[in-house]
Write a protein that holds these residues in place. Structure first.
Motif, PDB file in Angstrom:
ATOM      1  N   TYR A  34       0.834  -1.207   0.000  1.00  0.00           N
ATOM      2  CA  TYR A  34       0.000   0.000   0.000  1.00  0.00           C
ATOM      3  C   TYR A  34       0.874   1.264   0.000  1.00  0.00           C
ATOM      4  O   TYR A  34       0.627   2.207  -0.747  1.00  0.00           O
ATOM      5  CB  TYR A  34      -0.938  -0.006   1.207  1.00  0.00           C
ATOM      6  N   ASN A  37       2.651   2.051  -3.212  1.00  0.00           N
ATOM      7  CA  ASN A  37       1.733   2.543  -4.239  1.00  0.00           C
ATOM      8  C   ASN A  37       1.557   4.064  -4.175  1.00  0.00           C
ATOM      9  O   ASN A  37       1.015   4.655  -5.096  1.00  0.00           O
ATOM     10  CB  ASN A  37       0.368   1.859  -4.105  1.00  0.00           C
ATOM     11  N   LEU A  93       0.357  -4.355  -8.757  1.00  0.00           N
ATOM     12  CA  LEU A  93      -0.660  -3.388  -9.181  1.00  0.00           C
ATOM     13  C   LEU A  93      -2.000  -4.067  -9.426  1.00  0.00           C
ATOM     14  O   LEU A  93      -3.056  -3.479  -9.167  1.00  0.00           O
ATOM     15  CB  LEU A  93      -0.195  -2.628 -10.427  1.00  0.00           C
ATOM     16  N   SER A  94      -1.974  -5.316  -9.886  1.00  0.00           N
ATOM     17  CA  SER A  94      -3.235  -6.045 -10.103  1.00  0.00           C
ATOM     18  C   SER A  94      -3.874  -6.470  -8.777  1.00  0.00           C
ATOM     19  O   SER A  94      -5.071  -6.704  -8.714  1.00  0.00           O
ATOM     20  CB  SER A  94      -3.008  -7.270 -10.998  1.00  0.00           C
ATOM     21  N   LEU A  96      -3.662  -4.510  -5.981  1.00  0.00           N
ATOM     22  CA  LEU A  96      -4.050  -3.299  -5.245  1.00  0.00           C
ATOM     23  C   LEU A  96      -5.554  -3.043  -5.177  1.00  0.00           C
ATOM     24  O   LEU A  96      -6.038  -2.613  -4.123  1.00  0.00           O
ATOM     25  CB  LEU A  96      -3.322  -2.085  -5.797  1.00  0.00           C
ATOM     26  N   PRO A  97      -6.327  -3.285  -6.230  1.00  0.00           N
ATOM     27  CA  PRO A  97      -7.779  -3.083  -6.071  1.00  0.00           C
ATOM     28  C   PRO A  97      -8.365  -3.954  -4.950  1.00  0.00           C
ATOM     29  O   PRO A  97      -9.233  -3.499  -4.197  1.00  0.00           O
ATOM     30  CB  PRO A  97      -8.354  -3.470  -7.443  1.00  0.00           C
ATOM     31  N   CYS A  98      -7.870  -5.161  -4.795  1.00  0.00           N
ATOM     32  CA  CYS A  98      -8.334  -6.035  -3.710  1.00  0.00           C
ATOM     33  C   CYS A  98      -7.920  -5.469  -2.353  1.00  0.00           C
ATOM     34  O   CYS A  98      -8.697  -5.485  -1.398  1.00  0.00           O
ATOM     35  CB  CYS A  98      -7.770  -7.446  -3.874  1.00  0.00           C
ATOM     36  N   ASN A 100      -7.325  -2.315  -1.682  1.00  0.00           N
ATOM     37  CA  ASN A 100      -8.104  -1.106  -1.442  1.00  0.00           C
ATOM     38  C   ASN A 100      -9.526  -1.432  -0.986  1.00  0.00           C
ATOM     39  O   ASN A 100     -10.073  -0.738  -0.128  1.00  0.00           O
ATOM     40  CB  ASN A 100      -8.113  -0.211  -2.681  1.00  0.00           C
ATOM     41  N   ILE A 101     -10.112  -2.488  -1.525  1.00  0.00           N
ATOM     42  CA  ILE A 101     -11.439  -2.920  -1.078  1.00  0.00           C
ATOM     43  C   ILE A 101     -11.368  -3.350   0.383  1.00  0.00           C
ATOM     44  O   ILE A 101     -12.247  -3.010   1.188  1.00  0.00           O
ATOM     45  CB  ILE A 101     -11.990  -4.051  -1.979  1.00  0.00           C
ATOM     46  N   ASP A 104     -11.045  -0.219   2.560  1.00  0.00           N
ATOM     47  CA  ASP A 104     -12.339   0.461   2.667  1.00  0.00           C
ATOM     48  C   ASP A 104     -13.276  -0.290   3.611  1.00  0.00           C
ATOM     49  O   ASP A 104     -13.964   0.316   4.440  1.00  0.00           O
ATOM     50  CB  ASP A 104     -12.988   0.613   1.291  1.00  0.00           C
TER      51      ASP A 104
END
Length: 127
Positions: A34, A37, A93-94, A96-98, A100-101, A104
Motif C-alpha cells: 500500500y 503505491n 498493481l493487479s 491493489l484493487p483487492c 483497497n477494497i 475500505d
C-alpha cells in the motif's frame, strides 16, 4: 507449518489460497505494498519513514519476500553510496484493487468491530 520465506503445508501443499495468503497476510506485507503505491518509485529510507513502526530488519525481510514473489521490483544503481529504489510490479498493481477494497471495508467496520471486542471482553470478565 508456515515459514517466513517458504510455505510448507503437508495437508494441501498446492492450495493457492493458503500459499498466497500466508505470504501477504503477515503484519507488514500489505502495508508495504500500500505504501509503495503512494509513489512510482521509493527508496528504503523513505519507505521506512512512511511506516514508522516497522524495524529496518523487518522492512528488509518483507521487501525481499515481496520481491521473491514478484510483487516488488528492486533496482540498484552502481553509485557510491549505493542507491536502491523499490517499485511495484504489474502483479502487485493487479492486487491493489483487492487491497483497497479490504482497506475500505476495514474503515467502514472498524468502529463496530472494536465495540464488539469490548462487549466480548466485558462478558469474558463477567461484567
Amino acid at each position: 507449518m508456515i515459514k517466513r520465506n517458504g510455505i510448507i503445508d503437508e495437508l494441501v501443499p498446492d492450495c493457492p489460497i493458503r500459499n498466497i495468503l500466508a505470504r501477504i497476510s503477515d503484519k507488514w506485507s500489505l502495508l508495504v505494498l500500500y505504501t509503495l503505491n503512494q509513489e512510482p518509485v521509493m527508496r528504503f529510507n523513505t519507505l521506512q519513514k512512511n511506516i514508522p513502526d516497522i524495524s529496518q530488519k523487518m522492512l528488509t525481510v518483507t521487501l525481499k519476500t515481496l520481491e521473491e514473489d514478484g510483487f516488488v521490483k528492486r533496482k540498484v544503481y552502481a553509485e557510491v553510496p549505493p542507491k536502491v529504489e523499490y517499485s511495484l510490479t504489474d502483479r502487485a498493481l493487479s492486487l491493489l484493487p483487492c487491497i483497497n477494497i479490504l482497506i475500505d471495508w476495514a474503515k467502514e467496520n472498524m468502529e463496530a468491530i472494536i465495540c464488539d471486542r469490548k462487549k466480548s471482553k466485558k462478558i469474558k470478565n463477567g461484567r
